[in-house]
Design an enzyme around this catalytic site. Structure first.
Site, PDB file in Angstrom:
ATOM      1  N   ASP A 167       0.851  -1.187   0.000  1.00  0.00           N
ATOM      2  CA  ASP A 167       0.000   0.000   0.000  1.00  0.00           C
ATOM      3  C   ASP A 167       0.886   1.237   0.000  1.00  0.00           C
ATOM      4  OD1 ASP A 167      -2.303   1.630   0.176  1.00  0.00           O
ATOM      5  OD2 ASP A 167      -2.216   1.664   2.357  1.00  0.00           O
ATOM      6  N   HIS A 168       0.335   2.348  -0.452  1.00  0.00           N
ATOM      7  CA  HIS A 168       1.047   3.622  -0.404  1.00  0.00           C
ATOM      8  C   HIS A 168       0.748   4.330   0.918  1.00  0.00           C
ATOM      9  CE1 HIS A 168       1.081   3.643  -5.062  1.00  0.00           C
ATOM     10  NE2 HIS A 168       2.288   3.338  -4.613  1.00  0.00           N
ATOM     11  N   TYR A 186      -4.858   4.731   0.431  1.00  0.00           N
ATOM     12  CA  TYR A 186      -5.945   3.863  -0.011  1.00  0.00           C
ATOM     13  C   TYR A 186      -5.660   3.150  -1.327  1.00  0.00           C
ATOM     14  CZ  TYR A 186      -8.061   7.199   3.263  1.00  0.00           C
ATOM     15  OH  TYR A 186      -8.303   8.018   4.332  1.00  0.00           O
ATOM     16  N   HIS A 187      -4.481   2.537  -1.410  1.00  0.00           N
ATOM     17  CA  HIS A 187      -4.105   1.791  -2.609  1.00  0.00           C
ATOM     18  C   HIS A 187      -3.673   0.359  -2.281  1.00  0.00           C
ATOM     19  CE1 HIS A 187      -2.927   5.952  -4.467  1.00  0.00           C
ATOM     20  NE2 HIS A 187      -4.240   5.749  -4.491  1.00  0.00           N
ATOM     21  N   PRO A 188      -4.429  -0.400  -1.486  1.00  0.00           N
ATOM     22  CA  PRO A 188      -4.014  -1.775  -1.198  1.00  0.00           C
ATOM     23  C   PRO A 188      -4.014  -2.623  -2.463  1.00  0.00           C
ATOM     24  CG  PRO A 188      -6.270  -1.397  -0.457  1.00  0.00           C
ATOM     25  CD  PRO A 188      -5.722  -0.061  -0.852  1.00  0.00           C
TER      26      PRO A 188
END
Length: 545
Positions: free
Chosen positions: A293-294, A467-469
């Site tokens: 994630d980021h 919010y980039h899983p």
């Protein structure tokens, strides 16, 4: 209760809506699309800035939270994920970012044939209806509207100028020949309205008699005959139902949902499945592993110049904001999650951009919360390609219980200098002539953090997910690979995964556009593979809601 169709798609999100459109284009294919959430009728979904209202709303958001993470001061981090038609494309910040060509070339180098930049670019272009027109990198006429921002504020222009003053080049198209540089974001919006995959891909397909969309249907498990997927079991209105698939079951439930469903179906790490009491159908150790994630560090600077904080906190200005949007679809209600993009390097010796900035002309304690009561802007910086890896695992045999999400942020020490360097770049921008005279002070994390150790501690204390899983059902050939290069689950027939979870490594940017590309490419592969099977003579299913 059972029904039978050709294709069953689990999840009507960024990928699922694309698949439903492309697979149902051929009237000989019958398709059922299952979505755990409801229809996208909430008006805030369609207002670009509405993510401030839709995130953390359990009617629309799964409202996931990570497990306490010792690497970020023991905090649990919110992970919003869309639970509605359009999935996270109905809740996200609307930013259209593809990543770097090297990301996809790297996927191909890992043994995934057909996933190089040259292979995926046509699918980005296929989806796109680019406001600026077609060129070597962009398409027009696709279902996904991509447009320039309809809001500009002076503080953002000053930020762009300051970035150039420290040597970051201007770049009007970070999705074009090169990602590196500073410029304004583009967004998935059209004439001031959000353009989710539910609107762009699903809505025009719903009139087809061979596509059925079933909402408020939470999938519990995949149904098998031996090691062949033949359908799914789901709960709707308290009733358990089964829909069988003659051709394929396709999981498009995202980086959390897809590994969760696989594990509840007996596909995953055998020790975990045995521990929670799920019979093991296939020991596939990579299911739920490799989570990436980021992580963003959000710097907030108080300013002398007025920002959007002042507008949204003033009742009269707030009324004017509403009028602007109602009459002309302009103004702050068209705001995406960020105005200014920067893709640059955390230090000079890095070979390509490894950090990304999201600059907003407003500030809050965290995304989705109210604006501060003072003038300020946010300069958020994230590491593009983290080395840290987490995992997702079910807690019990109950398919309705949320899985445990172990993000393990900053657990790999190779991430530390990148995060520290990102904060230092943010401060260099703030100190450049175009911004320095307009800044009062650094509000968050604060000037008291100076040394490398202190900046790392600030990152642990003040970071949030962007919010980039992704990457929990990775594509590849190694021991942790879950799907092959055609996204078929290894060791299981007639089962694919098509969403962010198949990424072997996280892309260098926001994930919505890449997921849409993945679904476009997957649809072509599914259609190609389907040509070798007999066409069903069954009657097409009736359209549903």
């Amino acid at each position: 209760m059972e029904q039978e169709v050709d294709y069953v798609i689990v999840g009507a999100g960024s990928a699922g809506c694309v698949l439903a459109n492309r697979l149902s284009f051929d009237p000989r294919n019958s398709v059922v699309l299952l979505e755990a959430g409801g229809p996208d009728t909430n008006p805030w979904i369609h207002v670009p800035v509405g993510y401030f209202k839709t995130m953390h709303n359990p009617e629309l958001d799964w409202c996931y939270r990570t497990e306490p993470d010792p690497n970020v001061a023991g905090r649990r981090i919110d992970w919003p994920r869309g639970k509605v038609l359009g999935g996270s494309s109905s809740l996200n910040g609307l930013l259209y970012v593809r990543g770097q060509r090297q990301d996809y070339d790297r996927w191909a180098e890992l043994g995934n044939r057909g996933w190089s930049y040259a292979h995926v670019l046509p699918y980005f272009k296929k989806s796109e209806d680019q406001e600026r027109g077609a060129d070597a990198y962009h398409g027009v006429g696709g279902p996904l509207k991509v447009s320039d921002l309809r809001l500009r504020r002076p503080i953002a222009d000053h930020f762009i100028a300051a970035a150039q003053e420290i040597g970051i080049p201007a770049n009007a198209d970070y999705n074009g020949a090169s990602q590196e540089g500073v410029g304004y974001y583009q967004q998935t919006a059209y004439k001031g309205l959000r353009w989710s995959t539910a609107k762009g891909f699903l809505k025009p397909a719903r009139m087809r008699a061979n596509l059925q969309v079933v909402t408020r249907a939470q999938v519990c498990r995949i149904v098998f005959e031996g090691r062949t997927a033949v359908g799914v079991e789901y709960i709707q209105g308290g009733e358990r139902k089964i829909v069988r698939a003659r051709a394929e079951v396709i999981l498009a439930s995202g980086a959390i949902g897809s590994p969760q469903i696989l594990q509840h179906s007996g596909i995953g790490p055998a020790p975990l499945l045995k521990r929670v009491g799920v019979p093991v159908r296939l020991d596939l150790p990579g299911v739920g592993r490799n989570l990436q994630d980021h992580l963003q560090v959000r710097l907030v600077f108080r300013t002398r110049e007025r920002t959007l904080n002042d507008e949204v906190n003033n009742p009269l200005r707030k009324a004017w904001i509403g009028m602007q949007y109602a009459l002309w679809r302009t103004g702050p209600l068209t705001l995406a999650a960020s105005q200014v993009a920067i893709f640059t390097r955390s230090r000079p010796d890095v070979d390509r951009p490894d950090i990304q900035f999201h600059m907003q002309p407003l500030s809050a304690d965290k995304p989705g919360e109210g604006a501060h009561r003072f003038s300020a802007f946010t300069s958020s910086v994230c590491q593009l390609r983290p080395f840290s890896r987490g995992h997702v695992e079910i807690r019990s045999a109950d398919p309705l219980q949320y899985p445990a999400i172990h993000a393990n942020y900053l657990s790999d020490e190779r991430d530390h200098p990148v995060v520290i360097g990102g904060i230092r770049v943010a401060r260099r921008i703030a100190a450049a002539p175009s911004l320095a005279s307009r800044i009062v002070s650094e509000f968050t994390p604060g000037a008291q953090y100076q040394s490398d150790a202190e900046l790392l501690e600030a990152a642990r204390q003040y970071s949030q997910s962007i919010y980039h899983p992704a990457c929990t059902c990775k594509m590849g050939n190694d021991p942790l690979a879950v799907v092959d290069e055609r996204l078929r689950v290894r060791g299981i027939a007639r089962l694919r995964v098509v969403d962010a979870s198949i990424m072997p490594e996280l892309v260098s940017g926001n994930t919505n556009a890449p997921v849409i590309m993945i679904a476009e490419k997957a649809a072509d592969m599914i259609i190609e593979d389907g040509r070798s099977r007999p066409v069903s003579a069954a009657e097409p299913v009736a359209a549903g809601v």
